[in-house]
Design an enzyme around this catalytic site. Sequence first.
Site, PDB file in Angstrom:
ATOM      1  N   SER A 120       0.811  -1.215   0.000  1.00  0.00           N
ATOM      2  CA  SER A 120       0.000   0.000   0.000  1.00  0.00           C
ATOM      3  C   SER A 120       0.845   1.266   0.000  1.00  0.00           C
ATOM      4  O   SER A 120       1.668   1.479  -0.872  1.00  0.00           O
ATOM      5  CB  SER A 120      -0.969  -0.037   1.179  1.00  0.00           C
ATOM      6  OG  SER A 120      -1.853   1.052   1.129  1.00  0.00           O
ATOM      7  N   HIS A 121       0.697   2.083   1.041  1.00  0.00           N
ATOM      8  CA  HIS A 121       1.356   3.379   1.113  1.00  0.00           C
ATOM      9  C   HIS A 121       2.734   3.302   1.766  1.00  0.00           C
ATOM     10  O   HIS A 121       3.395   4.318   1.919  1.00  0.00           O
ATOM     11  CB  HIS A 121       0.476   4.328   1.912  1.00  0.00           C
ATOM     12  CG  HIS A 121       0.056   3.702   3.207  1.00  0.00           C
ATOM     13  ND1 HIS A 121      -0.911   2.722   3.269  1.00  0.00           N
ATOM     14  CD2 HIS A 121       0.512   3.860   4.460  1.00  0.00           C
ATOM     15  CE1 HIS A 121      -1.044   2.328   4.520  1.00  0.00           C
ATOM     16  NE2 HIS A 121      -0.196   2.990   5.263  1.00  0.00           N
ATOM     17  N   ASP A 284      -2.423   6.707  -3.378  1.00  0.00           N
ATOM     18  CA  ASP A 284      -1.304   6.063  -2.690  1.00  0.00           C
ATOM     19  C   ASP A 284      -0.666   4.972  -3.557  1.00  0.00           C
ATOM     20  O   ASP A 284      -0.986   4.827  -4.736  1.00  0.00           O
ATOM     21  CB  ASP A 284      -1.750   5.497  -1.333  1.00  0.00           C
ATOM     22  CG  ASP A 284      -2.546   4.212  -1.477  1.00  0.00           C
ATOM     23  OD1 ASP A 284      -3.200   4.044  -2.519  1.00  0.00           O
ATOM     24  OD2 ASP A 284      -2.514   3.377  -0.548  1.00  0.00           O
ATOM     25  N   ASP A 286      -0.886   1.746  -4.003  1.00  0.00           N
ATOM     26  CA  ASP A 286      -1.684   0.762  -4.751  1.00  0.00           C
ATOM     27  C   ASP A 286      -3.013   1.366  -5.228  1.00  0.00           C
ATOM     28  O   ASP A 286      -3.920   0.633  -5.642  1.00  0.00           O
ATOM     29  CB  ASP A 286      -1.922  -0.498  -3.918  1.00  0.00           C
ATOM     30  CG  ASP A 286      -2.620  -0.202  -2.599  1.00  0.00           C
ATOM     31  OD1 ASP A 286      -2.536   0.940  -2.113  1.00  0.00           O
ATOM     32  OD2 ASP A 286      -3.267  -1.116  -2.047  1.00  0.00           O
ATOM     33  N   ASP A 288      -5.586   2.743  -3.835  1.00  0.00           N
ATOM     34  CA  ASP A 288      -6.892   2.611  -3.180  1.00  0.00           C
ATOM     35  C   ASP A 288      -7.199   3.813  -2.280  1.00  0.00           C
ATOM     36  O   ASP A 288      -8.347   4.036  -1.911  1.00  0.00           O
ATOM     37  CB  ASP A 288      -7.035   1.277  -2.419  1.00  0.00           C
ATOM     38  CG  ASP A 288      -5.989   1.083  -1.340  1.00  0.00           C
ATOM     39  OD1 ASP A 288      -5.047   1.905  -1.261  1.00  0.00           O
ATOM     40  OD2 ASP A 288      -6.112   0.110  -0.584  1.00  0.00           O
ATOM     41  N   ARG A 289      -6.193   4.612  -1.952  1.00  0.00           N
ATOM     42  CA  ARG A 289      -6.450   5.806  -1.147  1.00  0.00           C
ATOM     43  C   ARG A 289      -6.538   7.045  -2.027  1.00  0.00           C
ATOM     44  O   ARG A 289      -6.002   7.060  -3.130  1.00  0.00           O
ATOM     45  CB  ARG A 289      -5.320   6.032  -0.141  1.00  0.00           C
ATOM     46  CG  ARG A 289      -5.244   4.967   0.910  1.00  0.00           C
ATOM     47  CD  ARG A 289      -4.209   5.335   1.958  1.00  0.00           C
ATOM     48  NE  ARG A 289      -4.205   4.330   3.016  1.00  0.00           N
ATOM     49  CZ  ARG A 289      -3.654   4.505   4.199  1.00  0.00           C
ATOM     50  NH1 ARG A 289      -3.036   5.636   4.487  1.00  0.00           N
ATOM     51  NH2 ARG A 289      -3.704   3.551   5.113  1.00  0.00           N
ATOM     52  N   LYS A 383     -11.273  -0.073  -1.015  1.00  0.00           N
ATOM     53  CA  LYS A 383     -11.406   1.369  -1.215  1.00  0.00           C
ATOM     54  C   LYS A 383     -10.811   1.699  -2.573  1.00  0.00           C
ATOM     55  O   LYS A 383     -10.062   0.901  -3.134  1.00  0.00           O
ATOM     56  CB  LYS A 383     -10.747   2.143  -0.081  1.00  0.00           C
ATOM     57  CG  LYS A 383      -9.323   1.761   0.204  1.00  0.00           C
ATOM     58  CD  LYS A 383      -8.885   2.375   1.521  1.00  0.00           C
ATOM     59  CE  LYS A 383      -7.506   1.909   1.916  1.00  0.00           C
ATOM     60  NZ  LYS A 383      -7.483   1.201   3.189  1.00  0.00           N
TER      61      LYS A 383
HETATM   62  C1  G1P Z   1      -4.161   1.979   8.396  1.00  0.00           C
HETATM   63  C2  G1P Z   1      -5.359   2.901   8.467  1.00  0.00           C
HETATM   64  C3  G1P Z   1      -6.632   2.121   8.208  1.00  0.00           C
HETATM   65  C4  G1P Z   1      -6.517   1.383   6.879  1.00  0.00           C
HETATM   66  C5  G1P Z   1      -5.263   0.544   6.850  1.00  0.00           C
HETATM   67  C6  G1P Z   1      -5.049  -0.111   5.485  1.00  0.00           C
HETATM   68  O1  G1P Z   1      -4.257   0.982   9.385  1.00  0.00           O
HETATM   69  O2  G1P Z   1      -5.430   3.547   9.718  1.00  0.00           O
HETATM   70  O3  G1P Z   1      -7.721   2.995   8.213  1.00  0.00           O
HETATM   71  O4  G1P Z   1      -7.633   0.556   6.676  1.00  0.00           O
HETATM   72  O5  G1P Z   1      -4.128   1.363   7.131  1.00  0.00           O
HETATM   73  O6  G1P Z   1      -4.947   0.828   4.456  1.00  0.00           O
HETATM   74  P1  G1P Z   1      -3.484   1.048  10.812  1.00  0.00           P
HETATM   75  O7  G1P Z   1      -2.025   1.275  10.496  1.00  0.00           O
HETATM   76  O8  G1P Z   1      -4.052   2.246  11.522  1.00  0.00           O
HETATM   77  O9  G1P Z   1      -3.790  -0.254  11.475  1.00  0.00           O
HETATM   78 ZN    ZN Z   2      -3.328   1.507  -0.284  1.00  0.00          ZN
END
Ligand code: G1P
Ligand code: ZN
Length: 550
Positions: A120-121, A284, A286, A288-289, A383
């Site tokens: 992801s990010h 982000d 991937d 999805d954000r 998302k």
């Molecule tokens: C974080 C975000 C959460 C999101 C997740 C995956 O998780 O806070 O909303 O669903 O990334 O993208 P966290 O690191 O808080 O567990």
């Molecule tokens: Zn992501």
Amino acid sequence: MAIQTIPTKPFAGQRPGTSGLRKKVSVFTQAHYLENFVQALLDVLNASGADAQALTGQTLVLGGDGRFYNRAAVQIILKLASANGVARVLLGRGGILSTPAVSAVIRRRQAFGGIVLSASHNPGGPAGDFGIKYNAGNGGPANEALTEAVYARTQVLRELRISDAPDIDIDRQGLQQFEQMQVDVIDPVADYAAVMRELFDFDLLRTMFQRGFTVRVDAMNAVGGPYARAILEGELGAPAGTVVNAEPLEDFGGLHPDPNPVNAEDLIAHMQQLDAPDFGAAMDGDADRNMVVGRNFVVTPSDSLALMTAHARLIPGYKDGLTGVARSMPTSAAVDRVAKALNLPCFETPTGWKFFGNLLDAGRVSLCGEESYGTGSSHVREKDGLWAILFWLSLQGATDRSVEALVREHWRVYGRNYYSRHDYEGIAVDVANVLMRDLRAALPFLPGRQFGVRQLVLADDFAYTDPVDGSVSGQQGIRLIFDDGARVIFRLSGTGTEGATLRLYLERFEADVALQDEPVQKVLAELATLADQVAGIRARTGMEGPTVAT
Ligand code: G1P
Ligand code: ZN
């Protein structure tokens, strides 16, 4: 070419977290590390059928965000899949598929499931992170029962079944035979674009661009680039250069592809210039954000969800109205106010997209979102960054109003939920755990206590009972709720790969229009002090303040 049976030994710590198995690249590239996890996954999937060969004849979708190790991982997974009975793999060309695109392909092609390669990010590159997760036939992240079964399997795994066939050409679109398995290398964008065409009025969006509406989408050198380019610049006629940082790079060009005002500072700077585009957005790693930005005006994700809910009927895909909405617990209650006014069911779920899956599958919600720059709908089971961008573009087209005008009007009607998240990163794990433990122990003594002007009315550790399957998830974050509706929430992150991250979420409601234009951190300073008073964050961590406040 033959199928080999190779002995292997279990690795500790292959339990998937909030969103799949995420580790440093150096962990993933150890001999057999990825192989073991994938073999365990395929074993569990095969065992889920009556004949213990459930994958026989089935199709899996495979793709990732293009980060370092993506291409090598694809080849390894193909070799394991072909040796474990999978009939067909739909692979994004170049090994590329955004997370929402994987979900779209699974659903449109009615695949058995799919594998997403992404962290992801989280930063990418040889020193960065890599990740893998499994999505089921509904297109959404596997449930906890399945991920736990995979974890259990990793702990007893002794053998890999893997093909010794040479690598295939993942950049050549079309069918290729791989042992007994077919690999169909597909255009990564086509299925996803088809879903977007069904939801949005592309003619309206084309007209906006023809009339000179200007947009800047920052893909942050990540996988959203090809999607945004194909749809915005290709199909909708936005000028070339509308999408910047559009080429997915293995290390994201050193950017931290987590779209918030801190990481996407270049976009924010552009949106503050006198000749700023009408609309800006970022995605982000991937895709999805999303982060939505107007001219000199940043939209809070919680507000974004509330606005989308309020105006959904303007979008063709939602013209018949929504069945309900859902937000994660730490997300602000802005959407709750809209749901109440529209008489819509509104669900409060734990953090993590997987908790929306049952509600979406059961048709009980149509839109959902999280404060962490994630919004989505029933069109897929992830998302979806570009979907949110098209949604906001459409709102501006349908109302002929700017982002700022839309948000200010919203605040005037519903009030403003001032909101911020403070992240304390890199805390020693035991310090973070003790902080949470002490907070939990203090909960029974907090209600009724006066903090300045406000009284604390509820202090609990959020627990959620899934209204569809009745499953219970406890310890999902500590909530302090005050008599004026203000909230202070404490959680530990479940996605980090280094130490612990404490997330502190602050929220305060303001109905008075004259007081809706104050600096957010100033308005919330009092709650931040209160949080420190209750939890002793500074004293315990030695940190003067948060690492990042968004
Ligand atoms: C974080 C975000 C959460 C999101 C997740 C995956 O998780 O806070 O909303 O669903 O990334 O993208 P966290 O690191 O808080 O567990
Ligand atoms: Zn992501």
